[in-house]
Design an enzyme around this catalytic site. Structure first.
Site, PDB file in Angstrom:
ATOM      1  N   HIS A 129      13.499 128.393   2.941  1.00 43.34           N
ATOM      2  CA  HIS A 129      12.448 129.345   2.575  1.00 43.34           C
ATOM      3  C   HIS A 129      11.094 128.969   3.170  1.00 43.34           C
ATOM      4  O   HIS A 129      10.770 127.798   3.326  1.00 43.34           O
ATOM      5  CB  HIS A 129      12.366 129.527   1.064  1.00 43.34           C
ATOM      6  CG  HIS A 129      12.002 128.294   0.278  1.00 43.34           C
ATOM      7  ND1 HIS A 129      10.697 127.964  -0.017  1.00 43.34           N
ATOM      8  CD2 HIS A 129      12.769 127.346  -0.303  1.00 43.34           C
ATOM      9  CE1 HIS A 129      10.684 126.859  -0.749  1.00 43.34           C
ATOM     10  NE2 HIS A 129      11.922 126.454  -0.937  1.00 43.34           N
ATOM     11  N   ASP A 158       9.281 120.846   0.754  1.00 41.39           N
ATOM     12  CA  ASP A 158       9.857 122.029   0.097  1.00 41.39           C
ATOM     13  C   ASP A 158       9.171 123.284   0.593  1.00 41.39           C
ATOM     14  O   ASP A 158       8.150 123.683   0.059  1.00 41.39           O
ATOM     15  CB  ASP A 158       9.696 121.863  -1.417  1.00 41.39           C
ATOM     16  CG  ASP A 158      10.349 122.974  -2.210  1.00 41.39           C
ATOM     17  OD1 ASP A 158      11.076 123.781  -1.630  1.00 41.39           O
ATOM     18  OD2 ASP A 158      10.106 123.029  -3.427  1.00 41.39           O
ATOM     19  N   GLU A 192      11.313 132.358  -2.301  1.00 37.94           N
ATOM     20  CA  GLU A 192      12.179 131.495  -3.129  1.00 37.94           C
ATOM     21  C   GLU A 192      11.415 130.972  -4.338  1.00 37.94           C
ATOM     22  O   GLU A 192      11.969 130.844  -5.431  1.00 37.94           O
ATOM     23  CB  GLU A 192      12.707 130.333  -2.276  1.00 37.94           C
ATOM     24  CG  GLU A 192      13.879 129.588  -2.888  1.00 37.94           C
ATOM     25  CD  GLU A 192      13.494 128.466  -3.824  1.00 37.94           C
ATOM     26  OE1 GLU A 192      14.368 127.962  -4.534  1.00 37.94           O
ATOM     27  OE2 GLU A 192      12.306 128.086  -3.869  1.00 37.94           O
ATOM     28  N   GLU A 193      10.155 130.659  -4.132  1.00 39.23           N
ATOM     29  CA  GLU A 193       9.389 130.033  -5.221  1.00 39.23           C
ATOM     30  C   GLU A 193       9.064 130.999  -6.355  1.00 39.23           C
ATOM     31  O   GLU A 193       8.550 130.591  -7.385  1.00 39.23           O
ATOM     32  CB  GLU A 193       8.101 129.396  -4.676  1.00 39.23           C
ATOM     33  CG  GLU A 193       8.335 128.269  -3.676  1.00 39.23           C
ATOM     34  CD  GLU A 193       8.986 127.019  -4.281  1.00 39.23           C
ATOM     35  OE1 GLU A 193       9.302 127.023  -5.480  1.00 39.23           O
ATOM     36  OE2 GLU A 193       9.172 126.049  -3.532  1.00 39.23           O
ATOM     37  N   GLU A 217      17.076 122.964   1.422  1.00 41.09           N
ATOM     38  CA  GLU A 217      16.045 122.437   0.537  1.00 41.09           C
ATOM     39  C   GLU A 217      15.941 120.936   0.798  1.00 41.09           C
ATOM     40  O   GLU A 217      16.883 120.321   1.305  1.00 41.09           O
ATOM     41  CB  GLU A 217      16.434 122.682  -0.928  1.00 41.09           C
ATOM     42  CG  GLU A 217      16.445 124.142  -1.342  1.00 41.09           C
ATOM     43  CD  GLU A 217      15.058 124.692  -1.645  1.00 41.09           C
ATOM     44  OE1 GLU A 217      14.054 123.981  -1.429  1.00 41.09           O
ATOM     45  OE2 GLU A 217      14.984 125.853  -2.085  1.00 41.09           O
ATOM     46  N   HIS A 402       6.085 120.441  -6.083  1.00 39.73           N
ATOM     47  CA  HIS A 402       5.849 121.056  -7.397  1.00 39.73           C
ATOM     48  C   HIS A 402       5.069 120.116  -8.318  1.00 39.73           C
ATOM     49  O   HIS A 402       5.222 120.176  -9.532  1.00 39.73           O
ATOM     50  CB  HIS A 402       7.153 121.448  -8.099  1.00 39.73           C
ATOM     51  CG  HIS A 402       7.937 122.514  -7.407  1.00 39.73           C
ATOM     52  ND1 HIS A 402       8.224 123.723  -7.985  1.00 39.73           N
ATOM     53  CD2 HIS A 402       8.494 122.553  -6.188  1.00 39.73           C
ATOM     54  CE1 HIS A 402       8.942 124.448  -7.148  1.00 39.73           C
ATOM     55  NE2 HIS A 402       9.108 123.753  -6.062  1.00 39.73           N
TER      56      HIS A 402
HETATM   57 ZN   LIG Z   1      12.366 124.886  -2.276  1.00 38.15          ZN
END
Ligand SMILES: [Zn+2]
Length: 432
Positions: A129, A158, A192-193, A217, A402
């Site tokens: 992504h 990510d 995706e997020e 990922e 994240h």
């Molecule tokens: Zn991801």
């Protein structure tokens, strides 16, 4: 994807759509130790090692385009760059406007699909992504930099590492003139997020047309690893309706929705089954606006992580059953549920992909432990609904996604991850 705790206390990190804290997930049984032996290809390893600086330069270019999940300007620039990169590698490219959105947030940008035709073999889908969890401005606060063995930048692990690995693994195949596949399809999606509502249908379609799906990922740094499954991520929203009244003069004329909501929270506490199993937790509550009025409504939201797609339905049934009789007379409780992102459990063919990846890593002198399941979810779940085998976490080993920590990837892992991806493509494309 998110953090996972495997057997032996191993903590593996993988990227995910799971916004927020790194929740330790699950320990649902011992992973298989299956490995399909692989002979080390010295020429490919040398080529992957030589390719690593170019992959790092690509990472810098990717990080320098901010692609927060709702950033239209950044996403357009990224789509243009990736279309160009795929065309330079001989792919036909189509663009697919993102549709949909969630919780009032629209998905933006265009999903990029590249197709490269070979001379026979199997059809493979490679996907990563484009979007990140970081709003615009994150790059200025934490610009791309390389410090010893770590390359830093927002979204660098990510999943920009996954995009870079795909692009450069394909380059390695091109240099070897490897065409032993029917079709290599590459998907770079934009949302995706925020749950992939604007790309999940496309993922399902492309996966259905493929023989195997590789998802890129990031993986953890110590150790790197794979997983046999990812959790489904759903939600439960309970709306309590009561009757307002003057809180000081005649509260007994009201039906207090806040008190009924609190009671409902208490009565649903044990739906959470603990680590490794179904997780159910109320995380948002709203009620009342004025201090001297008995509130006539309250809203509760729960986060649900379910280990198998079969486990969501019984949970919903139990929540609804408990909602039938509110604890405060005169109130009602309405329950709305959303299974959200489905759970992913590797089937036999998916486990064979994992065994193959472990063998390839083993030939390089590295281990790839496998966690039973992780608490986060990824696009692997949408791909797996096609019934085709899926392997997750072929991006770079990274850390800090994240979170407020600086996100980084391990620079010295680039050669072995390029080797792993290229070798997986070659071996699976030609597998009988
Ligand atoms: Zn991801």
């Amino acid at each position: 994807m998110r953090i996972l705790i495997g057997v032996l206390g191993l903590v593996l990190l993988t990227a995910c759509t799971d916004h927020g804290a790194q929740a330790p997930a699950t320990t649902a049984g011992p992973p298989s130790s299956a490995i399909i032996a692989s002979e080390r290809d010295e020429a490919l390893l040398a080529a992957a090692t030589a390719e690593a600086p170019a992959a790092l330069a690509t990472l810098e270019r990717l990080v320098n385009i901010e692609t927060g999940t709702e950033d239209e300007v950044g996403m357009a620039a990224m789509s243009d760059l990736l279309e160009q990169e795929l065309r330079a590698r001989g792919f036909d490219v189509t663009r697919h406007p993102t549709t949909g959105g969630r919780e009032g947030r629209a998905s933006v940008g265009e999903n990029i699909v590249g197709r490269l035709h070979g001379e026979g073999g199997r059809k493979l889908l490679l996907m990563a992504h484009m979007d990140t969890v970081y709003p615009r401005g994150g790059l200025a606060a934490a610009p791309f930099r390389v410090d010893d063995n770590r390359a830093y930048g927002p979204g660098i692990a990510d999943a920009k590492s996954g995009i870079a690995v795909i692009l450069h693994a394909v380059k390695l195949l091109e240099a070897r003139k490897f065409t032993g596949f029917d079709t290599l399809t590459v998907l770079f999606n934009t949302d995706e997020e925020q749950g992939s509502s604007g790309s999940s249908a496309l993922i399902g379609q492309l996966a259905g047309e493929s023989d195997a799906i590789f998802s890129f990922e990031p993986t953890g740094v110590q150790p790197e690893g794979l997983t046999y499954g990812t959790s489904g991520i759903g939600s439960v929203i309970a709306t309590v309706t009561g009757r307002s009244a003057h809180a000081g003069v005649a509260p007994e004329l009201g039906a207090n929705a806040l008190v009924a909501a609190a009671d409902f929270v208490q009565r649903t506490q044990d739906l959470d089954q603990g680590p490794g199993r179904l997780r159910f937790n109320w995380t948002i509550a709203r009620a009342g606006a004025v201090r001297n009025i008995v509130p006539n409504s309250a809203t509760l939201e729960a986060d649900v992580r379910y280990p198998t797609n079969e486990s969501f339905g019984p949970l919903v049934a139990e929540v609804r059953r408990l909602a039938v009789q509110p604890g405060v007379e005169g109130t009602t409780i309405d329950v709305v549920t959303d299974p959200g992102r489905p759970a992913f459990t590797a089937d036999e063919a998916g486990r064979a992909l994992i065994a193959r990846a472990r063998g390839i890593y083993d030939s390089l002198g590295h281990e790839l432990p496998v966690a039973p399941i992780i608490g986060g979810g990824t696009d692997a779940a949408f791909a797996a609904r096609s019934g085709k085998p899926v392997i997750e976490a072929l991006g770079l080993p990274g850390y800090g996604y994240h979170t407020n920590d600086d996100e980084y990837v391990l620079v010295d892992a680039i050669p072995r991850r390029l080797y792993l991806a290229a070798r997986m493509i070659m071996d699976v494309a030609q597998a009988q």
